[in-house]
Motif scaffolding. Structure first.
Motif, PDB file in Angstrom:
ATOM      1  N   ASN A   4       0.843  -1.199   0.000  1.00  0.00           N
ATOM      2  CA  ASN A   4       0.000   0.000   0.000  1.00  0.00           C
ATOM      3  C   ASN A   4       0.880   1.252   0.000  1.00  0.00           C
ATOM      4  N   TYR A   5       0.707   2.056  -1.043  1.00  0.00           N
ATOM      5  CA  TYR A   5       1.569   3.226  -1.230  1.00  0.00           C
ATOM      6  C   TYR A   5       1.055   4.473  -0.510  1.00  0.00           C
ATOM      7  N   ASP A   6       0.054   4.337   0.344  1.00  0.00           N
ATOM      8  CA  ASP A   6      -0.453   5.515   1.070  1.00  0.00           C
ATOM      9  C   ASP A   6       0.662   6.297   1.780  1.00  0.00           C
ATOM     10  N   PHE A  11       4.912  12.329  -1.053  1.00  0.00           N
ATOM     11  CA  PHE A  11       6.223  12.739  -1.596  1.00  0.00           C
ATOM     12  C   PHE A  11       6.723  11.820  -2.719  1.00  0.00           C
ATOM     13  N   TYR A  12       5.839  10.935  -3.218  1.00  0.00           N
ATOM     14  CA  TYR A  12       6.285   9.959  -4.227  1.00  0.00           C
ATOM     15  C   TYR A  12       6.877  10.644  -5.470  1.00  0.00           C
ATOM     16  N   ASP A  13       6.164  11.626  -6.013  1.00  0.00           N
ATOM     17  CA  ASP A  13       6.623  12.256  -7.261  1.00  0.00           C
ATOM     18  C   ASP A  13       7.941  13.001  -7.051  1.00  0.00           C
ATOM     19  N   ALA A  27       9.369   7.971 -19.740  1.00  0.00           N
ATOM     20  CA  ALA A  27       9.136   6.563 -20.105  1.00  0.00           C
ATOM     21  C   ALA A  27       7.648   6.315 -20.342  1.00  0.00           C
ATOM     22  N   GLN A  28       6.788   7.023 -19.613  1.00  0.00           N
ATOM     23  CA  GLN A  28       5.344   6.841 -19.780  1.00  0.00           C
ATOM     24  C   GLN A  28       4.824   7.676 -20.954  1.00  0.00           C
ATOM     25  N   LYS A  29       5.370   8.893 -21.061  1.00  0.00           N
ATOM     26  CA  LYS A  29       4.930   9.791 -22.135  1.00  0.00           C
ATOM     27  C   LYS A  29       5.213   9.180 -23.512  1.00  0.00           C
ATOM     28  N   VAL A  44      -3.739   0.925 -14.532  1.00  0.00           N
ATOM     29  CA  VAL A  44      -3.610   0.259 -13.229  1.00  0.00           C
ATOM     30  C   VAL A  44      -2.325   0.742 -12.562  1.00  0.00           C
ATOM     31  N   GLY A  45      -2.462   1.249 -11.322  1.00  0.00           N
ATOM     32  CA  GLY A  45      -1.289   1.728 -10.592  1.00  0.00           C
ATOM     33  C   GLY A  45      -0.762   3.042 -11.141  1.00  0.00           C
ATOM     34  N   GLY A  46      -1.664   3.930 -11.463  1.00  0.00           N
ATOM     35  CA  GLY A  46      -1.273   5.212 -12.064  1.00  0.00           C
ATOM     36  C   GLY A  46      -0.702   6.209 -11.070  1.00  0.00           C
ATOM     37  N   GLY A  47      -0.729   5.867  -9.775  1.00  0.00           N
ATOM     38  CA  GLY A  47      -0.153   6.745  -8.758  1.00  0.00           C
ATOM     39  C   GLY A  47      -0.879   8.074  -8.661  1.00  0.00           C
ATOM     40  N   THR A  48      -0.111   9.164  -8.593  1.00  0.00           N
ATOM     41  CA  THR A  48      -0.729  10.480  -8.386  1.00  0.00           C
ATOM     42  C   THR A  48      -1.393  11.036  -9.648  1.00  0.00           C
ATOM     43  N   VAL A  68      -7.598   2.186 -11.853  1.00  0.00           N
ATOM     44  CA  VAL A  68      -7.610   1.297 -10.686  1.00  0.00           C
ATOM     45  C   VAL A  68      -6.319   1.497  -9.909  1.00  0.00           C
ATOM     46  N   GLU A  69      -6.450   1.875  -8.647  1.00  0.00           N
ATOM     47  CA  GLU A  69      -5.271   2.225  -7.840  1.00  0.00           C
ATOM     48  C   GLU A  69      -5.540   1.805  -6.396  1.00  0.00           C
ATOM     49  N   ILE A  70      -4.604   1.056  -5.836  1.00  0.00           N
ATOM     50  CA  ILE A  70      -4.804   0.500  -4.494  1.00  0.00           C
ATOM     51  C   ILE A  70      -4.718   1.559  -3.389  1.00  0.00           C
ATOM     52  N   SER A  71      -3.994   2.648  -3.651  1.00  0.00           N
ATOM     53  CA  SER A  71      -3.760   3.646  -2.601  1.00  0.00           C
ATOM     54  C   SER A  71      -4.803   4.763  -2.658  1.00  0.00           C
ATOM     55  N   ALA A  94      -7.259  -3.010  -5.046  1.00  0.00           N
ATOM     56  CA  ALA A  94      -6.175  -3.778  -5.670  1.00  0.00           C
ATOM     57  C   ALA A  94      -6.732  -4.405  -6.938  1.00  0.00           C
ATOM     58  N   ILE A  95      -5.977  -4.367  -7.995  1.00  0.00           N
ATOM     59  CA  ILE A  95      -6.477  -4.893  -9.271  1.00  0.00           C
ATOM     60  C   ILE A  95      -6.900  -6.358  -9.134  1.00  0.00           C
ATOM     61  N   GLN A  96      -6.175  -7.105  -8.294  1.00  0.00           N
ATOM     62  CA  GLN A  96      -6.503  -8.533  -8.109  1.00  0.00           C
ATOM     63  C   GLN A  96      -7.915  -8.716  -7.556  1.00  0.00           C
ATOM     64  N   ASN A  97      -8.402  -7.711  -6.808  1.00  0.00           N
ATOM     65  CA  ASN A  97      -9.714  -7.846  -6.153  1.00  0.00           C
ATOM     66  C   ASN A  97     -10.842  -7.205  -6.948  1.00  0.00           C
ATOM     67  N   THR A 109       0.128  -0.118 -17.620  1.00  0.00           N
ATOM     68  CA  THR A 109       0.652  -0.543 -16.310  1.00  0.00           C
ATOM     69  C   THR A 109       1.986   0.187 -16.068  1.00  0.00           C
ATOM     70  N   PRO A 110       1.931   1.409 -15.578  1.00  0.00           N
ATOM     71  CA  PRO A 110       3.162   2.190 -15.429  1.00  0.00           C
ATOM     72  C   PRO A 110       3.839   1.908 -14.085  1.00  0.00           C
ATOM     73  N   PHE A 111       4.890   1.159 -14.104  1.00  0.00           N
ATOM     74  CA  PHE A 111       5.642   0.803 -12.895  1.00  0.00           C
ATOM     75  C   PHE A 111       4.730   0.101 -11.877  1.00  0.00           C
ATOM     76  N   LEU A 112       3.910  -0.769 -12.398  1.00  0.00           N
ATOM     77  CA  LEU A 112       3.003  -1.554 -11.542  1.00  0.00           C
ATOM     78  C   LEU A 112       3.516  -2.972 -11.335  1.00  0.00           C
TER      79      LEU A 112
HETATM   80  C1  LIG Z   1       5.792   2.420  -8.227  1.00  0.00           C
HETATM   81  S1  LIG Z   1       4.257   3.230  -8.076  1.00  0.00           S
HETATM   82  C2  LIG Z   1       4.087   3.961  -9.707  1.00  0.00           C
HETATM   83  C3  LIG Z   1       3.147   5.130  -9.725  1.00  0.00           C
HETATM   84  C4  LIG Z   1       2.989   5.818 -11.087  1.00  0.00           C
HETATM   85  N1  LIG Z   1       2.552   4.870 -12.086  1.00  0.00           N
HETATM   86  C5  LIG Z   1       4.283   6.465 -11.495  1.00  0.00           C
HETATM   87  O1  LIG Z   1       4.937   5.941 -12.395  1.00  0.00           O
HETATM   88  O2  LIG Z   1       4.639   7.500 -10.939  1.00  0.00           O
HETATM   89  C6  LIG Z   1       3.161   1.858  -8.162  1.00  0.00           C
HETATM   90  C7  LIG Z   1       1.717   2.252  -8.034  1.00  0.00           C
HETATM   91  O3  LIG Z   1       0.939   1.075  -8.166  1.00  0.00           O
HETATM   92  C8  LIG Z   1      -0.037   1.041  -7.154  1.00  0.00           C
HETATM   93  N2  LIG Z   1      -0.330  -0.368  -6.882  1.00  0.00           N
HETATM   94  C9  LIG Z   1       0.489  -1.276  -6.294  1.00  0.00           C
HETATM   95  N3  LIG Z   1      -0.093  -2.480  -6.233  1.00  0.00           N
HETATM   96  C10 LIG Z   1      -1.313  -2.322  -6.803  1.00  0.00           C
HETATM   97  C11 LIG Z   1      -2.407  -3.221  -7.026  1.00  0.00           C
HETATM   98  N4  LIG Z   1      -2.329  -4.495  -6.655  1.00  0.00           N
HETATM   99  N5  LIG Z   1      -3.505  -2.742  -7.641  1.00  0.00           N
HETATM  100  C12 LIG Z   1      -3.589  -1.442  -8.018  1.00  0.00           C
HETATM  101  N6  LIG Z   1      -2.595  -0.545  -7.814  1.00  0.00           N
HETATM  102  C13 LIG Z   1      -1.473  -0.984  -7.215  1.00  0.00           C
HETATM  103  C14 LIG Z   1       0.606   1.779  -5.985  1.00  0.00           C
HETATM  104  O4  LIG Z   1      -0.329   2.279  -5.061  1.00  0.00           O
HETATM  105  C15 LIG Z   1       1.386   2.863  -6.688  1.00  0.00           C
HETATM  106  O5  LIG Z   1       0.613   4.018  -6.861  1.00  0.00           O
END
Ligand SMILES: C[S@@+](CC[C@H](N)C(=O)[O-])C[C@H]1O[C@@H](n2cnc3c(N)ncnc32)[C@H](O)[C@@H]1O
Length: 216
Positions: A4-6, A11-13, A27-29, A44-48, A68-71, A94-97, A109-112
């Motif tokens: 969980n990235y909460d 300060f993640y970015d 890399a995403q652009k 999935v996992g798009g973060g901020t 879809v974002e777990i945090s 969570a994408i799994q759920n 799936t950017p860094f997911l």
């Molecule tokens: C490494 S960060 C990347 C964030 C963003 N994509 C970036 O590149 O700045 C991974 C992201 O995936 C989310 N994440 C991790 N496991 C996940 C899951 N099972 N389902 C959905 N999101 C998930 C995290 O909360 C986090 O925001």
């Protein structure tokens, strides 16, 4: 257990930029120009949510985006992003759920995938593949370590230790997803590396043929 990235959301970015400069963003652009107008997209996992603003620069309306974002804290930030008149649906799960509905034209799936154990990676891969149209695109960006680069292996280890201590990841090692793309019959349409090859972005096109189903 799901990471969980909460705790790092505020300060993640800033952290990503301090360590990698603009590479994570670039890399995403790089991947986004393949998005067709009027398409249905799953992120999935798009973060901020910075990626939403980049998508909006290319298509400011007509897209239907499921995010879809777990945090919860990451989602709260993503909701504040400029998204034009695209239709956005935020799912804090969570994408799994999450039970995905229907088929998407593009999955991002950017860094997911680096967050997953080998087993979860296989499950999530199959889940996402089931919801991508034939001929659709899977936009992949993640870390990539060349075996002969000790400095990259070291940085990766540090990153896993750091994020594990704050977010409780389910793995401490990177599992290579590219064999899965090959086995499921995806074709790399565009590819580029960043940050001295430590980051790899690939536009995969779904050809829809499983090459070696026995090994999945
Ligand atoms: C490494 S960060 C990347 C964030 C963003 N994509 C970036 O590149 O700045 C991974 C992201 O995936 C989310 N994440 C991790 N496991 C996940 C899951 N099972 N389902 C959905 N999101 C998930 C995290 O909360 C986090 O925001």
């Amino acid at each position: 257990m799901h990471g969980n990235y909460d705790p790092v959301a505020p300060f993640y970015d800033i952290l990503a930029r301090a360590v990698f400069g603009n590479a994570i963003h670039k890399a995403q652009k790089f991947l986004l120009p393949v998005i067709p107008p009027e398409s249905k997209i799953l992120i999935v996992g798009g973060g901020t949510g910075r990626i939403l603003e980049e998508i909006c620069k290319l298509h400011c309306n007509g897209l239907s985006i499921t995010y879809v974002e777990i945090s919860a804290k990451m989602i709260a930030r993503a909701k504040r992003r400029k998204k034009g008149r695209n239709n956005l649906s935020f799912i804090n799960e969570a994408i799994q759920n999450f039970q995905l509905q229907g088929l998407y034209d593009v999955i991002i799936t950017p860094f997911l995938l680096d967050n997953f154990s080998a087993e979860t990676l296989r499950k999530v891969f199959r889940q996402l593949d089931n919801h991508l149209n034939k001929g659709g695109h899977w936009l992949f960006a993640d870390f990539h370590v060349r075996n002969n680069k000790a400095s990259q292996r070291f940085l990766l280890k540090l990153m896993y230790l750091f994020f594990n201590s704050l977010c409780g990841l389910e793995t401490l090692a990177l599992h290579d997803p590219h064999p899965l793309f090959r086995q499921y019959g995806y074709v790399p349409a565009m590819e580029k590396t960043f940050y001295r090859d430590f980051i790899r972005s690939v536009v995969y096109r779904k050809a829809g043929k499983i090459l070696n189903p026995g090994s999945l």
